[in-house]
Design a protein around this motif. Structure first.
Motif, PDB file in Angstrom:
ATOM      1  N   UNK A  67      11.839   9.765 -13.044  1.00 54.11           N
ATOM      2  CA  UNK A  67      10.987   8.700 -12.490  1.00 54.11           C
ATOM      3  C   UNK A  67      11.173   8.606 -10.975  1.00 54.11           C
ATOM      4  N   UNK A  68      12.403   8.739 -10.503  1.00 53.42           N
ATOM      5  CA  UNK A  68      12.662   8.711  -9.056  1.00 53.42           C
ATOM      6  C   UNK A  68      12.010   9.877  -8.347  1.00 53.42           C
ATOM      7  N   UNK A  69      12.058  11.059  -8.964  1.00 56.30           N
ATOM      8  CA  UNK A  69      11.424  12.244  -8.375  1.00 56.30           C
ATOM      9  C   UNK A  69       9.911  12.030  -8.313  1.00 56.30           C
ATOM     10  N   UNK A  70       9.335  11.522  -9.419  1.00 60.10           N
ATOM     11  CA  UNK A  70       7.897  11.255  -9.454  1.00 60.10           C
ATOM     12  C   UNK A  70       7.514  10.257  -8.366  1.00 60.10           C
ATOM     13  N   UNK A  71       8.288   9.153  -8.259  1.00 60.65           N
ATOM     14  CA  UNK A  71       7.992   8.145  -7.244  1.00 60.65           C
ATOM     15  C   UNK A  71       8.055   8.747  -5.849  1.00 60.65           C
ATOM     16  N   UNK A  72       9.082   9.553  -5.590  1.00 58.21           N
ATOM     17  CA  UNK A  72       9.245  10.147  -4.274  1.00 58.21           C
ATOM     18  C   UNK A  72       8.026  11.011  -3.924  1.00 58.21           C
ATOM     19  N   UNK A  73       7.596  11.836  -4.865  1.00 57.69           N
ATOM     20  CA  UNK A  73       6.499  12.750  -4.587  1.00 57.69           C
ATOM     21  C   UNK A  73       5.150  12.036  -4.505  1.00 57.69           C
ATOM     22  N   UNK A  74       4.837  11.216  -5.484  1.00 56.78           N
ATOM     23  CA  UNK A  74       3.529  10.573  -5.538  1.00 56.78           C
ATOM     24  C   UNK A  74       3.403   9.469  -4.484  1.00 56.78           C
ATOM     25  N   UNK A  75       4.437   8.628  -4.365  1.00 55.94           N
ATOM     26  CA  UNK A  75       4.390   7.575  -3.350  1.00 55.94           C
ATOM     27  C   UNK A  75       4.421   8.200  -1.959  1.00 55.94           C
ATOM     28  N   UNK A  76       5.088   9.358  -1.824  1.00 57.27           N
ATOM     29  CA  UNK A  76       5.073  10.072  -0.546  1.00 57.27           C
ATOM     30  C   UNK A  76       3.665  10.499  -0.159  1.00 57.27           C
ATOM     31  N   UNK A  77       2.894  10.963  -1.145  1.00 55.87           N
ATOM     32  CA  UNK A  77       1.498  11.313  -0.870  1.00 55.87           C
ATOM     33  C   UNK A  77       0.694  10.068  -0.499  1.00 55.87           C
ATOM     34  N   UNK A  78       0.920   8.991  -1.242  1.00 57.02           N
ATOM     35  CA  UNK A  78       0.219   7.733  -0.938  1.00 57.02           C
ATOM     36  C   UNK A  78       0.610   7.236   0.450  1.00 57.02           C
ATOM     37  N   UNK A  79       1.861   7.475   0.824  1.00 52.81           N
ATOM     38  CA  UNK A  79       2.338   7.028   2.129  1.00 52.81           C
ATOM     39  C   UNK A  79       1.542   7.680   3.260  1.00 52.81           C
ATOM     40  N   UNK A  80       1.140   8.926   3.062  1.00 55.83           N
ATOM     41  CA  UNK A  80       0.348   9.603   4.088  1.00 55.83           C
ATOM     42  C   UNK A  80      -0.959   8.842   4.322  1.00 55.83           C
ATOM     43  N   UNK A  81      -1.579   8.384   3.269  1.00 56.64           N
ATOM     44  CA  UNK A  81      -2.834   7.622   3.394  1.00 56.64           C
ATOM     45  C   UNK A  81      -2.568   6.274   4.043  1.00 56.64           C
ATOM     46  N   UNK A  82      -1.516   5.598   3.593  1.00 53.80           N
ATOM     47  CA  UNK A  82      -1.188   4.270   4.123  1.00 53.80           C
ATOM     48  C   UNK A  82      -0.859   4.346   5.611  1.00 53.80           C
ATOM     49  N   UNK A  83      -0.072   5.342   6.004  1.00 55.54           N
ATOM     50  CA  UNK A  83       0.269   5.492   7.419  1.00 55.54           C
ATOM     51  C   UNK A  83      -0.989   5.806   8.228  1.00 55.54           C
ATOM     52  N   UNK A  84      -1.867   6.644   7.681  1.00 50.38           N
ATOM     53  CA  UNK A  84      -3.133   6.929   8.357  1.00 50.38           C
ATOM     54  C   UNK A  84      -3.945   5.659   8.593  1.00 50.38           C
ATOM     55  N   UNK A  85      -4.023   4.789   7.583  1.00 49.49           N
ATOM     56  CA  UNK A  85      -4.729   3.513   7.731  1.00 49.49           C
ATOM     57  C   UNK A  85      -4.045   2.633   8.774  1.00 49.49           C
ATOM     58  N   UNK A  86      -2.725   2.628   8.759  1.00 47.13           N
ATOM     59  CA  UNK A  86      -1.960   1.825   9.713  1.00 47.13           C
ATOM     60  C   UNK A  86      -2.262   2.281  11.145  1.00 47.13           C
ATOM     61  N   UNK A  87      -2.313   3.599  11.350  1.00 44.02           N
ATOM     62  CA  UNK A  87      -2.609   4.132  12.684  1.00 44.02           C
ATOM     63  C   UNK A  87      -4.026   3.749  13.101  1.00 44.02           C
ATOM     64  N   UNK A  88      -4.975   3.877  12.191  1.00 47.46           N
ATOM     65  CA  UNK A  88      -6.362   3.518  12.515  1.00 47.46           C
ATOM     66  C   UNK A  88      -6.455   2.049  12.909  1.00 47.46           C
ATOM     67  N   UNK A  89      -5.814   1.193  12.139  1.00 48.45           N
ATOM     68  CA  UNK A  89      -5.888  -0.243  12.419  1.00 48.45           C
ATOM     69  C   UNK A  89      -5.163  -0.628  13.707  1.00 48.45           C
ATOM     70  N   UNK A  90      -4.178   0.158  14.096  1.00 51.81           N
ATOM     71  CA  UNK A  90      -3.386  -0.158  15.287  1.00 51.81           C
ATOM     72  C   UNK A  90      -3.581   0.898  16.374  1.00 51.81           C
ATOM     73  N   UNK A  91      -4.779   1.493  16.411  1.00 52.83           N
ATOM     74  CA  UNK A  91      -5.039   2.591  17.324  1.00 52.83           C
ATOM     75  C   UNK A  91      -4.810   2.226  18.785  1.00 52.83           C
ATOM     76  N   UNK A  92      -5.207   1.057  19.199  1.00 57.19           N
ATOM     77  CA  UNK A  92      -5.057   0.665  20.602  1.00 57.19           C
ATOM     78  C   UNK A  92      -3.571   0.691  21.001  1.00 57.19           C
TER      79      UNK A  92
END
Length: 179
Positions: A34-59
């Motif tokens: 379960x920890x391995x799954x969380x690391x891999x899948x949440x890691x992929x989701x993190x890429x999207x979340x960080x991308x959104x964070x950058x877009x929202x805080x672009x300035x």
């Protein structure tokens, strides 16, 4: 404040926490499936979340490109990431898993030499291979000669050699058939 802005930073913190903690636990070999799954899948989701964070805080993000230290750190991160995939993998350089190393060593030995390993003779190994469809086998043939360089094909040929010969009219009898 937009709905997306309400969630961007908390999601970034949450995904970073999950990926960071599971990554540290994995490093110390304390990981569950379960920890391995969380690391891999949440890691992929993190890429999207960080991308959104950058877009929202672009300035605010743009100001980092005006600071030499920040640019250096960002470039170093990119270089390390790309470099990790350009350096040859040491486990592959050593031959990979041990069973593959054994197969590759035996693949260059003649059937006469392999006979005792399979508790039989080179002639019986030739018969087993011919019955399995390997044409042109002789006692001096090697598995590499008959199956080529493909490890999977060599393993299939070794499986033929390991047959106890019971289906060959008693021509070959390995230890499994005698016991």
């Amino acid at each position: 404040m937009s709905t997306l802005r309400k969630f961007a930073t908390p999601l970034t913190i949450a995904t970073f926490t999950i990926v960071g903690v599971t990554g540290v636990l994995w490093y110390f070999h304390f990981i569950t499936s379960a920890g391995r799954w969380m690391h891999e899948i949440i890691g992929l989701a993190m890429m999207i979340v960080v991308g959104l964070h950058v877009v929202l805080n672009w300035r605010a993000f743009k100001t980092y490109f005006k600071r030499p230290l920040a640019i250096g750190i960002i470039v170093l991160g990119g270089v390390l990431t790309v470099g990790a995939y350009l350096v040859p993998d040491q486990t592959q350089a050593r031959g990979g898993p041990p069973q593959f190393a054994a197969f590759s060593k035996f693949a260059d030995e003649s059937l006469t030499t392999l006979g005792p390993i399979f508790d039989t003779t080179g002639e019986i190994l030739v018969t087993r291979l011919e019955d399995a469809g390997y044409s042109g086998a002789s006692t001096e043939s090697t598995i590499a000669d008959l199956a080529g360089d493909n490890v999977r094909a060599q393993m299939q040929a070794f499986s033929v050699l390991a047959a106890d010969g019971a289906s060959l009219g008693g021509q070959g009898q390995g230890a499994a058939a005698r016991n």
